[in-house]
Design a protein around this motif. Structure first.
Motif, PDB file in Angstrom:
ATOM      1  N   ALA A  74       0.805  -1.230   0.000  1.00  0.00           N
ATOM      2  CA  ALA A  74       0.000   0.000   0.000  1.00  0.00           C
ATOM      3  C   ALA A  74       0.835   1.276   0.000  1.00  0.00           C
ATOM      4  CB  ALA A  74      -0.954   0.002   1.191  1.00  0.00           C
ATOM      5  N   ASN A  75       1.866   1.338   0.820  1.00  0.00           N
ATOM      6  CA  ASN A  75       2.643   2.576   0.883  1.00  0.00           C
ATOM      7  C   ASN A  75       3.553   2.761  -0.317  1.00  0.00           C
ATOM      8  OD1 ASN A  75       1.561   3.818   3.161  1.00  0.00           O
ATOM      9  ND2 ASN A  75       2.798   2.557   4.519  1.00  0.00           N
ATOM     10  N   HIS A  76       3.841   1.690  -1.049  1.00  0.00           N
ATOM     11  CA  HIS A  76       4.575   1.849  -2.303  1.00  0.00           C
ATOM     12  C   HIS A  76       3.721   2.644  -3.276  1.00  0.00           C
ATOM     13  CE1 HIS A  76       6.103   0.900  -6.303  1.00  0.00           C
ATOM     14  NE2 HIS A  76       7.282   0.749  -5.704  1.00  0.00           N
ATOM     15  N   ARG A  77       2.476   2.247  -3.394  1.00  0.00           N
ATOM     16  CA  ARG A  77       1.559   2.971  -4.295  1.00  0.00           C
ATOM     17  C   ARG A  77       1.391   4.417  -3.847  1.00  0.00           C
ATOM     18  NH1 ARG A  77      -0.694  -2.053  -3.793  1.00  0.00           N
ATOM     19  NH2 ARG A  77      -2.112  -1.426  -2.132  1.00  0.00           N
ATOM     20  N   ARG A  78       1.270   4.615  -2.568  1.00  0.00           N
ATOM     21  CA  ARG A  78       1.003   5.949  -2.021  1.00  0.00           C
ATOM     22  C   ARG A  78       2.201   6.899  -2.124  1.00  0.00           C
ATOM     23  NH1 ARG A  78      -0.291   7.086   4.258  1.00  0.00           N
ATOM     24  NH2 ARG A  78      -0.582   9.320   4.074  1.00  0.00           N
ATOM     25  N   PHE A  79       3.404   6.399  -1.883  1.00  0.00           N
ATOM     26  CA  PHE A  79       4.576   7.274  -1.806  1.00  0.00           C
ATOM     27  C   PHE A  79       5.563   7.139  -2.965  1.00  0.00           C
ATOM     28  CE2 PHE A  79       3.113   6.933   2.560  1.00  0.00           C
ATOM     29  CZ  PHE A  79       3.128   8.261   2.956  1.00  0.00           C
ATOM     30  N   LEU A  80       5.721   5.957  -3.528  1.00  0.00           N
ATOM     31  CA  LEU A  80       6.813   5.735  -4.483  1.00  0.00           C
ATOM     32  C   LEU A  80       6.397   5.651  -5.942  1.00  0.00           C
ATOM     33  CD1 LEU A  80       8.903   3.154  -2.411  1.00  0.00           C
ATOM     34  CD2 LEU A  80       9.237   5.633  -2.599  1.00  0.00           C
ATOM     35  N   ARG A  81       5.184   5.233  -6.214  1.00  0.00           N
ATOM     36  CA  ARG A  81       4.762   5.062  -7.611  1.00  0.00           C
ATOM     37  C   ARG A  81       4.986   6.339  -8.404  1.00  0.00           C
ATOM     38  NH1 ARG A  81      -0.940   2.873  -8.460  1.00  0.00           N
ATOM     39  NH2 ARG A  81       0.060   0.896  -8.034  1.00  0.00           N
ATOM     40  N   GLY A  82       5.713   6.214  -9.517  1.00  0.00           N
ATOM     41  CA  GLY A  82       5.978   7.343 -10.407  1.00  0.00           C
ATOM     42  C   GLY A  82       7.062   8.292  -9.908  1.00  0.00           C
ATOM     43  N   ARG A  83       7.719   7.969  -8.793  1.00  0.00           N
ATOM     44  CA  ARG A  83       8.723   8.871  -8.225  1.00  0.00           C
ATOM     45  C   ARG A  83      10.102   8.227  -8.138  1.00  0.00           C
ATOM     46  NH1 ARG A  83       5.703  11.061  -2.900  1.00  0.00           N
ATOM     47  NH2 ARG A  83       7.020  12.885  -3.105  1.00  0.00           N
ATOM     48  N   THR A  84      10.280   7.084  -8.813  1.00  0.00           N
ATOM     49  CA  THR A  84      11.554   6.378  -8.712  1.00  0.00           C
ATOM     50  C   THR A  84      12.213   6.194 -10.070  1.00  0.00           C
ATOM     51  OG1 THR A  84      10.604   4.154  -8.883  1.00  0.00           O
ATOM     52  CG2 THR A  84      10.729   5.116  -6.677  1.00  0.00           C
ATOM     53  N   LEU A  85      13.545   6.144 -10.034  1.00  0.00           N
ATOM     54  CA  LEU A  85      14.337   5.814 -11.221  1.00  0.00           C
ATOM     55  C   LEU A  85      14.530   4.311 -11.328  1.00  0.00           C
ATOM     56  CD1 LEU A  85      17.299   8.375 -11.092  1.00  0.00           C
ATOM     57  CD2 LEU A  85      15.548   8.210 -12.855  1.00  0.00           C
ATOM     58  N   ARG A  86      14.776   3.686 -10.160  1.00  0.00           N
ATOM     59  CA  ARG A  86      15.111   2.271 -10.096  1.00  0.00           C
ATOM     60  C   ARG A  86      14.610   1.668  -8.804  1.00  0.00           C
ATOM     61  NH1 ARG A  86      19.567   4.071 -11.678  1.00  0.00           N
ATOM     62  NH2 ARG A  86      20.634   4.111  -9.700  1.00  0.00           N
ATOM     63  N   GLU A  87      14.231   0.399  -8.891  1.00  0.00           N
ATOM     64  CA  GLU A  87      13.871  -0.397  -7.715  1.00  0.00           C
ATOM     65  C   GLU A  87      14.482  -1.770  -7.945  1.00  0.00           C
ATOM     66  OE1 GLU A  87       9.668  -0.200  -6.832  1.00  0.00           O
ATOM     67  OE2 GLU A  87       9.603   1.896  -7.498  1.00  0.00           O
ATOM     68  N   GLU A  88      15.429  -2.151  -7.066  1.00  0.00           N
ATOM     69  CA  GLU A  88      16.178  -3.384  -7.254  1.00  0.00           C
ATOM     70  C   GLU A  88      16.119  -4.241  -6.002  1.00  0.00           C
ATOM     71  OE1 GLU A  88      20.157  -2.244  -9.268  1.00  0.00           O
ATOM     72  OE2 GLU A  88      19.572  -0.528  -8.009  1.00  0.00           O
ATOM     73  N   PRO A  89      16.047  -5.567  -6.163  1.00  0.00           N
ATOM     74  CA  PRO A  89      16.112  -6.436  -4.985  1.00  0.00           C
ATOM     75  C   PRO A  89      17.415  -6.181  -4.222  1.00  0.00           C
ATOM     76  CG  PRO A  89      15.544  -7.690  -6.949  1.00  0.00           C
ATOM     77  CD  PRO A  89      15.940  -6.313  -7.400  1.00  0.00           C
ATOM     78  N   ALA A  90      17.342  -6.189  -2.896  1.00  0.00           N
ATOM     79  CA  ALA A  90      18.520  -5.900  -2.071  1.00  0.00           C
ATOM     80  C   ALA A  90      18.397  -6.610  -0.730  1.00  0.00           C
ATOM     81  CB  ALA A  90      18.669  -4.390  -1.864  1.00  0.00           C
ATOM     82  N   LEU A  91      19.525  -6.729  -0.035  1.00  0.00           N
ATOM     83  CA  LEU A  91      19.586  -7.340   1.288  1.00  0.00           C
ATOM     84  C   LEU A  91      20.312  -6.419   2.246  1.00  0.00           C
ATOM     85  CD1 LEU A  91      20.671 -10.968   0.312  1.00  0.00           C
ATOM     86  CD2 LEU A  91      18.385 -10.223   1.000  1.00  0.00           C
ATOM     87  N   LEU A  92      19.808  -6.341   3.453  1.00  0.00           N
ATOM     88  CA  LEU A  92      20.463  -5.628   4.541  1.00  0.00           C
ATOM     89  C   LEU A  92      20.996  -6.688   5.496  1.00  0.00           C
ATOM     90  CD1 LEU A  92      21.072  -3.053   6.251  1.00  0.00           C
ATOM     91  CD2 LEU A  92      18.786  -3.351   7.248  1.00  0.00           C
ATOM     92  N   THR A  93      22.311  -6.740   5.669  1.00  0.00           N
ATOM     93  CA  THR A  93      22.880  -7.686   6.621  1.00  0.00           C
ATOM     94  C   THR A  93      23.102  -6.961   7.945  1.00  0.00           C
ATOM     95  OG1 THR A  93      25.103  -7.224   5.817  1.00  0.00           O
ATOM     96  CG2 THR A  93      23.980  -9.114   4.854  1.00  0.00           C
ATOM     97  N   GLY A  94      23.153  -7.749   9.012  1.00  0.00           N
ATOM     98  CA  GLY A  94      23.341  -7.162  10.334  1.00  0.00           C
ATOM     99  C   GLY A  94      22.050  -6.659  10.947  1.00  0.00           C
ATOM    100  N   ALA A  95      20.919  -7.204  10.493  1.00  0.00           N
ATOM    101  CA  ALA A  95      19.617  -6.801  11.035  1.00  0.00           C
ATOM    102  C   ALA A  95      18.651  -7.975  10.943  1.00  0.00           C
ATOM    103  CB  ALA A  95      19.064  -5.601  10.279  1.00  0.00           C
ATOM    104  N   VAL A  96      17.647  -7.951  11.820  1.00  0.00           N
ATOM    105  CA  VAL A  96      16.548  -8.916  11.782  1.00  0.00           C
ATOM    106  C   VAL A  96      15.252  -8.126  11.691  1.00  0.00           C
ATOM    107  CG1 VAL A  96      17.770 -10.738  13.030  1.00  0.00           C
ATOM    108  CG2 VAL A  96      16.428  -9.049  14.306  1.00  0.00           C
ATOM    109  N   LEU A  97      14.183  -8.825  11.377  1.00  0.00           N
ATOM    110  CA  LEU A  97      12.894  -8.173  11.184  1.00  0.00           C
ATOM    111  C   LEU A  97      11.908  -8.644  12.247  1.00  0.00           C
ATOM    112  CD1 LEU A  97      12.144  -6.199   8.925  1.00  0.00           C
ATOM    113  CD2 LEU A  97      11.107  -8.096   7.703  1.00  0.00           C
TER     114      LEU A  97
END
Length: 144
Positions: free
Chosen positions: A25-48
């Motif tokens: 939902a927040n991708h549509r609300r905040f990011l749609r049409g406002r990005t150059l690139r969106e790429e899969p990524a990983l953050l190490t050193g953190a848990v969810l």
């Protein structure tokens, strides 16, 4: 572990791992049409951890969080940064913050890149470590 927090850097991409990811939902609300690139990524050193309808990344050695590296359009960047800070209830130096915006290196493709990451603020992180629900595997979208 990871690099310390740095002052804001214009154009620094965002690592998103929850409701700002593509299809959420927040991708549509905040990011749609406002990005150059969106790429899969990983953050190490953190848990969810599971939150009330959204996740929290908590810095922990050995953990990995799945997300996306989002590069904003230059003309959208200043307003987007301010809107994301409001969404994440982040104000520099405010002890009531739910999140802190920090610079971390994330893995993207076969390399790494610096990115803004909203991580749980210290008081929130302490509560989550004590009684929070860990998202196994570190992928918010896979929890369903």
């Amino acid at each position: 572990m990871t690099s310390p927090t740095r002052p804001p850097r214009p154009g620094l991409p965002f690592f998103v791992y929850g409701t700002l990811r593509a299809g959420e939902a927040n991708h549509r609300r905040f990011l749609r049409g406002r990005t150059l690139r969106e790429e899969p990524a990983l953050l190490t050193g953190a848990v969810l951890y599971d939150g009330p309808g959204y996740p929290y990344a908590v810095e922990e050695p050995g953990g990995t969080v799945t997300g996306e590296l989002v590069t904003a359009l230059p003309e959208a960047y200043p307003r987007l940064l301010a809107e994301l800070d409001r969404l994440e209830e982040y104000t520099p130096g405010d002890p009531r913050n739910l999140y802190e915006r920090v610079t971390r290196r994330v893995t993207v493709g076969d390399g790494t890149a610096p990115a803004w990451v909203y991580v749980a603020a210290p008081a929130v992180a302490a509560r989550l470590r004590g009684r929070g629900k860990l998202v196994e595997g570190g992928d918010w979208l896979a929890r369903r």
